[in-house]
Design an enzyme around this catalytic site. Sequence first.
Site, PDB file in Angstrom:
ATOM      1  N   ASN A 125      -1.713 -10.780   8.499  1.00 46.19           N
ATOM      2  CA  ASN A 125      -2.766  -9.780   8.638  1.00 46.19           C
ATOM      3  C   ASN A 125      -4.166 -10.293   7.984  1.00 46.19           C
ATOM      4  O   ASN A 125      -4.234 -10.634   6.783  1.00 46.19           O
ATOM      5  CB  ASN A 125      -2.512  -8.400   7.903  1.00 46.19           C
ATOM      6  N   GLU A 126      -5.072 -10.304   8.732  1.00 41.68           N
ATOM      7  CA  GLU A 126      -6.350 -10.493   8.422  1.00 41.68           C
ATOM      8  C   GLU A 126      -6.699 -11.755   7.209  1.00 41.68           C
ATOM      9  O   GLU A 126      -7.039 -11.675   6.282  1.00 41.68           O
ATOM     10  CB  GLU A 126      -6.962  -9.255   7.752  1.00 41.68           C
ATOM     11  N   GLU A 185      -5.483   1.927  -1.452  1.00 45.67           N
ATOM     12  CA  GLU A 185      -6.589   1.304  -0.576  1.00 45.67           C
ATOM     13  C   GLU A 185      -7.108   0.055  -1.581  1.00 45.67           C
ATOM     14  O   GLU A 185      -8.113   0.180  -1.757  1.00 45.67           O
ATOM     15  CB  GLU A 185      -7.749   2.310  -0.197  1.00 45.67           C
ATOM     16  N   TRP A 186      -6.182  -0.609  -1.841  1.00 41.39           N
ATOM     17  CA  TRP A 186      -6.458  -2.066  -2.446  1.00 41.39           C
ATOM     18  C   TRP A 186      -7.401  -1.902  -3.907  1.00 41.39           C
ATOM     19  O   TRP A 186      -7.049  -0.946  -4.201  1.00 41.39           O
ATOM     20  CB  TRP A 186      -7.147  -3.083  -1.390  1.00 41.39           C
ATOM     21  N   ASN A 205      -7.368  -5.815  14.468  1.00 41.59           N
ATOM     22  CA  ASN A 205      -8.048  -4.854  13.685  1.00 41.59           C
ATOM     23  C   ASN A 205      -9.359  -4.538  13.707  1.00 41.59           C
ATOM     24  O   ASN A 205     -10.150  -5.613  13.534  1.00 41.59           O
ATOM     25  CB  ASN A 205      -7.664  -5.396  12.189  1.00 41.59           C
ATOM     26  N   ARG A 209       3.690   0.198  12.808  1.00 39.31           N
ATOM     27  CA  ARG A 209       3.778  -1.256  12.247  1.00 39.31           C
ATOM     28  C   ARG A 209       3.829  -1.109  10.878  1.00 39.31           C
ATOM     29  O   ARG A 209       3.065  -0.442  10.138  1.00 39.31           O
ATOM     30  CB  ARG A 209       2.112  -1.696  13.000  1.00 39.31           C
ATOM     31  N   GLN A 268       0.784  -1.408  -0.021  1.00 41.23           N
ATOM     32  CA  GLN A 268       0.027   0.105  -0.001  1.00 41.23           C
ATOM     33  C   GLN A 268       0.861   1.309   0.047  1.00 41.23           C
ATOM     34  O   GLN A 268       0.293   2.611  -0.334  1.00 41.23           O
ATOM     35  CB  GLN A 268      -0.964  -0.148   1.241  1.00 41.23           C
ATOM     36  N   TYR A 328     -12.806  -1.369  12.839  1.00 33.53           N
ATOM     37  CA  TYR A 328     -12.920  -0.374  12.238  1.00 33.53           C
ATOM     38  C   TYR A 328     -14.407   0.220  12.476  1.00 33.53           C
ATOM     39  O   TYR A 328     -14.587   1.317  12.507  1.00 33.53           O
ATOM     40  CB  TYR A 328     -12.917  -0.572  10.566  1.00 33.53           C
ATOM     41  N   HIS A 353       0.867  -9.157   4.622  1.00 36.22           N
ATOM     42  CA  HIS A 353      -0.170  -8.295   4.389  1.00 36.22           C
ATOM     43  C   HIS A 353      -0.534  -8.386   3.205  1.00 36.22           C
ATOM     44  O   HIS A 353      -0.552  -7.519   2.296  1.00 36.22           O
ATOM     45  CB  HIS A 353       0.208  -6.954   4.950  1.00 36.22           C
ATOM     46  N   TRP A 360      -4.558   3.304  11.632  1.00 37.56           N
ATOM     47  CA  TRP A 360      -4.633   2.956  10.051  1.00 37.56           C
ATOM     48  C   TRP A 360      -5.085   4.644   9.560  1.00 37.56           C
ATOM     49  O   TRP A 360      -6.316   4.612   9.897  1.00 37.56           O
ATOM     50  CB  TRP A 360      -5.472   1.867   9.744  1.00 37.56           C
ATOM     51  N   GLU A 379      -4.846  -2.062  13.990  1.00 42.73           N
ATOM     52  CA  GLU A 379      -5.299  -1.212  13.099  1.00 42.73           C
ATOM     53  C   GLU A 379      -6.563  -0.526  13.652  1.00 42.73           C
ATOM     54  O   GLU A 379      -7.488  -1.431  13.964  1.00 42.73           O
ATOM     55  CB  GLU A 379      -5.743  -1.833  11.505  1.00 42.73           C
TER      56      GLU A 379
HETATM   57  C1  GBH Z   1      -7.848  -3.405   6.714  1.00 42.40           C
HETATM   58  O1  GBH Z   1      -8.950  -4.542   6.614  1.00 42.40           O
HETATM   59  C2  GBH Z   1      -6.608  -3.738   5.996  1.00 42.40           C
HETATM   60  O2  GBH Z   1      -5.798  -4.613   6.752  1.00 42.40           O
HETATM   61  C3  GBH Z   1      -5.837  -2.575   5.445  1.00 42.40           C
HETATM   62  O3  GBH Z   1      -4.904  -3.038   4.535  1.00 42.40           O
HETATM   63  C4  GBH Z   1      -6.988  -1.622   4.661  1.00 42.40           C
HETATM   64  O4  GBH Z   1      -6.223  -0.804   4.029  1.00 42.40           O
HETATM   65  C5  GBH Z   1      -7.949  -1.096   5.792  1.00 42.40           C
HETATM   66  O5  GBH Z   1      -8.588  -2.125   6.433  1.00 42.40           O
HETATM   67  C6  GBH Z   1      -8.829  -0.165   5.229  1.00 42.40           C
HETATM   68  O6  GBH Z   1      -9.830  -0.689   4.339  1.00 42.40           O
HETATM   69  O7  GBH Z   1     -15.617  -5.606   0.388  1.00 42.40           O
HETATM   70  O8  GBH Z   1     -17.841  -5.285   1.359  1.00 42.40           O
HETATM   71  O9  GBH Z   1     -17.007  -7.467   1.244  1.00 42.40           O
HETATM   72  C7  GBH Z   1     -10.187  -3.945   7.195  1.00 42.40           C
HETATM   73  C8  GBH Z   1     -11.325  -5.060   7.397  1.00 42.40           C
HETATM   74  C9  GBH Z   1     -12.554  -6.421   6.067  1.00 42.40           C
HETATM   75  C10 GBH Z   1     -12.811  -3.996   5.568  1.00 42.40           C
HETATM   76  C11 GBH Z   1     -13.067  -6.940   5.113  1.00 42.40           C
HETATM   77  C12 GBH Z   1     -13.425  -4.592   4.635  1.00 42.40           C
HETATM   78  C13 GBH Z   1     -14.738  -6.156   3.178  1.00 42.40           C
HETATM   79  C14 GBH Z   1     -15.953  -5.571   2.853  1.00 42.40           C
HETATM   80  N1  GBH Z   1     -11.981  -5.327   5.871  1.00 42.40           N
HETATM   81  N2  GBH Z   1     -14.358  -5.888   4.463  1.00 42.40           N
HETATM   82  S1  GBH Z   1     -16.615  -6.011   1.387  1.00 42.40           S
END
Ligand code: GBH
Length: 486
Positions: A175-176, A444-445, A316, A83, A26, A318, A129, A437, A387
């Site tokens: 990670n996750e 952002e992926w 992690n 991290r 990232q 959010y 990651h 985070w 995170e």
């Molecule tokens: C984190 O994941 C990551 O570790 C990090 O790299 C990333 O930048 C950060 O979040 C912010 O996004 O696509 O509707 O199925 C966070 C947890 C779990 C959030 C899966 C998004 C998928 C929702 N993520 N979730 S969906």
Amino acid sequence: VKDIVPKAKAGLPADFLWGFATAAYQIEGATTADGRGPSIWDQFCATPGKIADGTSGAVACDSYHRTAQDIALLKKTGARAYRFSVSWSRIIPLGGRHDPVNPAGVAYYVQLVDDLLTAGIVPFVTLFHWDLPEALYRRYGGFLNKDEFVADFAHYARVVFDALGPRVKHWITFNEPFCSAILGYHLGIHAPGHTSDRTRSPVGDGSTEPWIVGHNILIAHATAVKVYREEFKAQAGGEIGITLNGDWTEPWDPDDARDHLACERKIEFAISWFADPIYFGHYPASMVSQLGDRLPRFSQEESRLVAGSNDFYGMNHYCANFVRHRDGPADVLDIAGNLDILMEDKFGRAIGPETQSAWLRPHAPGFRKLIKWLSDRYGRPKIYVTENGTSIKGENELPMEKILQDDFRVEYFRSYIQAMAEAVAEDGCDCRGYMAWSLMDNFEWAEGYETRFGATYVDYDNGQQRYPKKSALEIGKIFGQYIGKV
Ligand code: GBH
């Protein structure tokens, strides 16, 4: 008197490690520099239609060439910890245990760790990651091949433990893993884009493969932990664990017991999928009963290997959401526990305000509740929040001066840190660290650069210049109000 609600006690220990998190793909860019091999994310980004704005991590924040700036930024915020993750493709460009190690890649991380330590910042190193060396997916399907993947990951982990040695005291294996399994190998919205959706790319079997991937990652995690404990821990004296993601849940209908049960199931399918094996040596009953033979079984040996493989819990977190049970048997492709995830409850009340991320609605009380939930279920483990953060709706459309005034993010951090400090002081949970985070806006992926999670603005059009937002400068003051008060 009955109107006065006693304010919860809130505090964090004096040696609490707070700071920021990032991940290699990232932020680093420089994807072909100094012998780095391709990862599944390079490949995925090159596939049309996969990334919202058609971008990739090829340049990103150019952190590969700007670690001095990143460290200066960390110092400016007062962070005690940082991290970051290691790019496997820099260390072993082809990924495998019989493939050559790339000294330039190793040297980059040795230098980064040295520079962090010189700056007085504690490194938390994530081994993986999401950026799997592409050759390993091509050779044997990546996570799907247990024997190959576990042996290759253990070898890679050993190379990194050996190179960074006793300087690093905090290691995170994966990670996750939920995201690797579900987003990468089931929905196909993350690399390698493996999916059971036959209208898109009929390469997988979504009824079994996510569970096989999860299982194999658990074994790889535990094997790397064993390597660390047997070969490095005595000398290095560090600790190692895994980072899991999970939201808090509230029932869609607070009066429906089935929704309460579904809430519990949702957390079990997200978190306990991994955490139950790691703390108890077996999968949660809810998953066994829904998935039956499609869920892999632990051999006795595997179960013993995985049980007890965390020195700490990497959390992690959010957001929160509402959960409504579904009637009838679960779909064979269901991965969530036979339920719907909603942003509003039965009465139309939102769980939290909208952000730039469809899945993310801030709801700080859920943070305290989930920390307590984890603490109760897993025997009060030491927790590092690895995170926590938010995007802001429309942030990317604003001029830079406005973006730097990120009051929404400041309020997010304030309320979440307060919630964590209550979990510690009021509920007796053992939180020892917190990494926001993210240190800066980054790739952002699948959302590319349109969604910004940074406490620092990155000007992608003008040489990746970094400008701290208000949240980067405020977060240390927020921590200052809690640290040492428990
Ligand atoms: C984190 O994941 C990551 O570790 C990090 O790299 C990333 O930048 C950060 O979040 C912010 O996004 O696509 O509707 O199925 C966070 C947890 C779990 C959030 C899966 C998004 C998928 C929702 N993520 N979730 S969906």
